[in-house]
Motif scaffolding. Structure first.
Motif, PDB file in Angstrom:
ATOM      1  N   VAL A   1     -33.872  59.175  -2.518  1.00  0.00           N
ATOM      2  CA  VAL A   1     -33.610  59.797  -1.211  1.00  0.00           C
ATOM      3  C   VAL A   1     -34.574  60.963  -0.992  1.00  0.00           C
ATOM      4  O   VAL A   1     -35.229  61.067   0.048  1.00  0.00           O
ATOM      5  N   SER A   2     -34.681  61.838  -2.011  1.00  0.00           N
ATOM      6  CA  SER A   2     -35.640  62.953  -1.943  1.00  0.00           C
ATOM      7  C   SER A   2     -37.046  62.449  -1.647  1.00  0.00           C
ATOM      8  O   SER A   2     -37.758  63.018  -0.818  1.00  0.00           O
ATOM      9  N   LEU A   3     -37.445  61.398  -2.351  1.00  0.00           N
ATOM     10  CA  LEU A   3     -38.815  60.890  -2.237  1.00  0.00           C
ATOM     11  C   LEU A   3     -39.090  60.410  -0.812  1.00  0.00           C
ATOM     12  O   LEU A   3     -40.150  60.717  -0.241  1.00  0.00           O
ATOM     13  N   ALA A   4     -38.123  59.703  -0.221  1.00  0.00           N
ATOM     14  CA  ALA A   4     -38.292  59.220   1.159  1.00  0.00           C
ATOM     15  C   ALA A   4     -38.457  60.410   2.112  1.00  0.00           C
ATOM     16  O   ALA A   4     -39.313  60.390   3.016  1.00  0.00           O
ATOM     17  N   ILE A   5     -37.659  61.459   1.907  1.00  0.00           N
ATOM     18  CA  ILE A   5     -37.730  62.647   2.766  1.00  0.00           C
ATOM     19  C   ILE A   5     -39.070  63.366   2.576  1.00  0.00           C
ATOM     20  O   ILE A   5     -39.707  63.792   3.546  1.00  0.00           O
ATOM     21  N   LEU A   6     -39.507  63.474   1.324  1.00  0.00           N
ATOM     22  CA  LEU A   6     -40.769  64.164   1.041  1.00  0.00           C
ATOM     23  C   LEU A   6     -41.967  63.407   1.598  1.00  0.00           C
ATOM     24  O   LEU A   6     -42.927  64.023   2.083  1.00  0.00           O
ATOM     25  N   ILE A   7     -41.920  62.075   1.534  1.00  0.00           N
ATOM     26  CA  ILE A   7     -43.027  61.282   2.086  1.00  0.00           C
ATOM     27  C   ILE A   7     -43.063  61.447   3.607  1.00  0.00           C
ATOM     28  O   ILE A   7     -44.137  61.538   4.207  1.00  0.00           O
ATOM     29  N   THR A   8     -41.890  61.536   4.228  1.00  0.00           N
ATOM     30  CA  THR A   8     -41.821  61.818   5.668  1.00  0.00           C
ATOM     31  C   THR A   8     -42.452  63.185   5.966  1.00  0.00           C
ATOM     32  O   THR A   8     -43.238  63.323   6.920  1.00  0.00           O
ATOM     33  N   ALA A   9     -42.114  64.197   5.140  1.00  0.00           N
ATOM     34  CA  ALA A   9     -42.670  65.541   5.321  1.00  0.00           C
ATOM     35  C   ALA A   9     -44.197  65.523   5.181  1.00  0.00           C
ATOM     36  O   ALA A   9     -44.915  66.146   5.973  1.00  0.00           O
ATOM     37  N   LEU A  10     -44.689  64.785   4.182  1.00  0.00           N
ATOM     38  CA  LEU A  10     -46.133  64.708   3.946  1.00  0.00           C
ATOM     39  C   LEU A  10     -46.831  64.032   5.131  1.00  0.00           C
ATOM     40  O   LEU A  10     -47.891  64.484   5.594  1.00  0.00           O
ATOM     41  N   PHE A  11     -46.216  62.953   5.628  1.00  0.00           N
ATOM     42  CA  PHE A  11     -46.756  62.237   6.782  1.00  0.00           C
ATOM     43  C   PHE A  11     -46.850  63.169   7.998  1.00  0.00           C
ATOM     44  O   PHE A  11     -47.887  63.240   8.668  1.00  0.00           O
ATOM     45  N   LEU A  12     -45.775  63.915   8.262  1.00  0.00           N
ATOM     46  CA  LEU A  12     -45.767  64.839   9.412  1.00  0.00           C
ATOM     47  C   LEU A  12     -46.784  65.958   9.211  1.00  0.00           C
ATOM     48  O   LEU A  12     -47.432  66.397  10.170  1.00  0.00           O
ATOM     49  N   TYR A  13     -46.919  66.427   7.964  1.00  0.00           N
ATOM     50  CA  TYR A  13     -47.910  67.479   7.699  1.00  0.00           C
ATOM     51  C   TYR A  13     -49.297  67.010   8.155  1.00  0.00           C
ATOM     52  O   TYR A  13     -49.985  67.716   8.891  1.00  0.00           O
ATOM     53  N   PHE A  14     -49.688  65.816   7.717  1.00  0.00           N
ATOM     54  CA  PHE A  14     -51.037  65.354   8.056  1.00  0.00           C
ATOM     55  C   PHE A  14     -51.139  64.935   9.526  1.00  0.00           C
ATOM     56  O   PHE A  14     -52.201  65.048  10.143  1.00  0.00           O
ATOM     57  N   ARG A  15     -50.014  64.516  10.108  1.00  0.00           N
ATOM     58  CA  ARG A  15     -49.979  64.163  11.531  1.00  0.00           C
ATOM     59  C   ARG A  15     -50.273  65.400  12.391  1.00  0.00           C
ATOM     60  O   ARG A  15     -50.971  65.317  13.398  1.00  0.00           O
ATOM     61  N   PHE A  16     -49.731  66.559  11.987  1.00  0.00           N
ATOM     62  CA  PHE A  16     -49.838  67.759  12.825  1.00  0.00           C
ATOM     63  C   PHE A  16     -50.898  68.744  12.327  1.00  0.00           C
ATOM     64  O   PHE A  16     -51.108  69.780  12.950  1.00  0.00           O
ATOM     65  N   PHE A  17     -51.533  68.412  11.204  1.00  0.00           N
ATOM     66  CA  PHE A  17     -52.549  69.310  10.659  1.00  0.00           C
ATOM     67  C   PHE A  17     -53.760  69.358  11.595  1.00  0.00           C
ATOM     68  O   PHE A  17     -54.262  68.318  12.020  1.00  0.00           O
ATOM     69  N   LYS A  18     -54.174  70.565  11.929  1.00  0.00           N
ATOM     70  CA  LYS A  18     -55.369  70.729  12.768  1.00  0.00           C
ATOM     71  C   LYS A  18     -56.446  71.422  11.948  1.00  0.00           C
ATOM     72  O   LYS A  18     -56.190  72.436  11.328  1.00  0.00           O
TER      73      LYS A  18
END
Lengths: 89, 89
Positions: free
Chosen positions: B70-87
């Motif tokens: 469960v943690s891993l799924a949440i963390l991968i989501t966080a990582l995805f959003l980080y790179f999605r919004f990284f400028k």
């Protein structure tokens, strides 16, 4: 794998997660900026890790107790820095 | 405390820490800004939690396996959003 190899897997896992907020602390310290950091995430980890310490005492498991006390110290540092660098909008 | 009370302490602890990055994810999603978030902290948790899953398989402990998946799924989501919004600066 033998027992020592498995013990090492567990120890590396515990070390990586216990010290997980250290890079975030270093970034807050370096940039003095915490605008995008979620204080609720830090508080939720403080609450969760504190309960893990209590549960570790119940289990009488020194690994659970010590790993989570280390986490707790790091999280309290992160929380302190968050409020230190928080600027009202 | 009886066994059910202790079980509840452990379950609440596990829930709080497994879902610890959810408020950070919601904040990234709401603000579309990740400048102050440390990607190394997220990556370090991804590595640590992945090893916890491996260790849980070794222990044949479904609680360790499931909580960390469960943690891993949440963390991968966080990582995805980080790179999605990284400028880039």
């Amino acid at each position: 794998m033998n027992d020592i190899a498995w013990y090492t897997v567990g120890a590396v896992a515990a070390t990586l997660t216990s010290f997980g907020f250290v890079p975030q602390i270093l970034k807050m310290w370096r940039t003095k900026s915490v605008r995008d950091v979620s204080p609720i995430t830090i508080l939720q980890f403080v609450a969760g890790v504190s309960l893990w310490v209590v549960y570790g005492v119940h289990l009488r498991d020194p690994v659970v107790i010590i790993a989570n006390l280390v986490s707790l110290a790091i999280l309290i540092t992160a929380l302190f820095l968050y409020f230190r660098f928080f600027k009202k909008a």
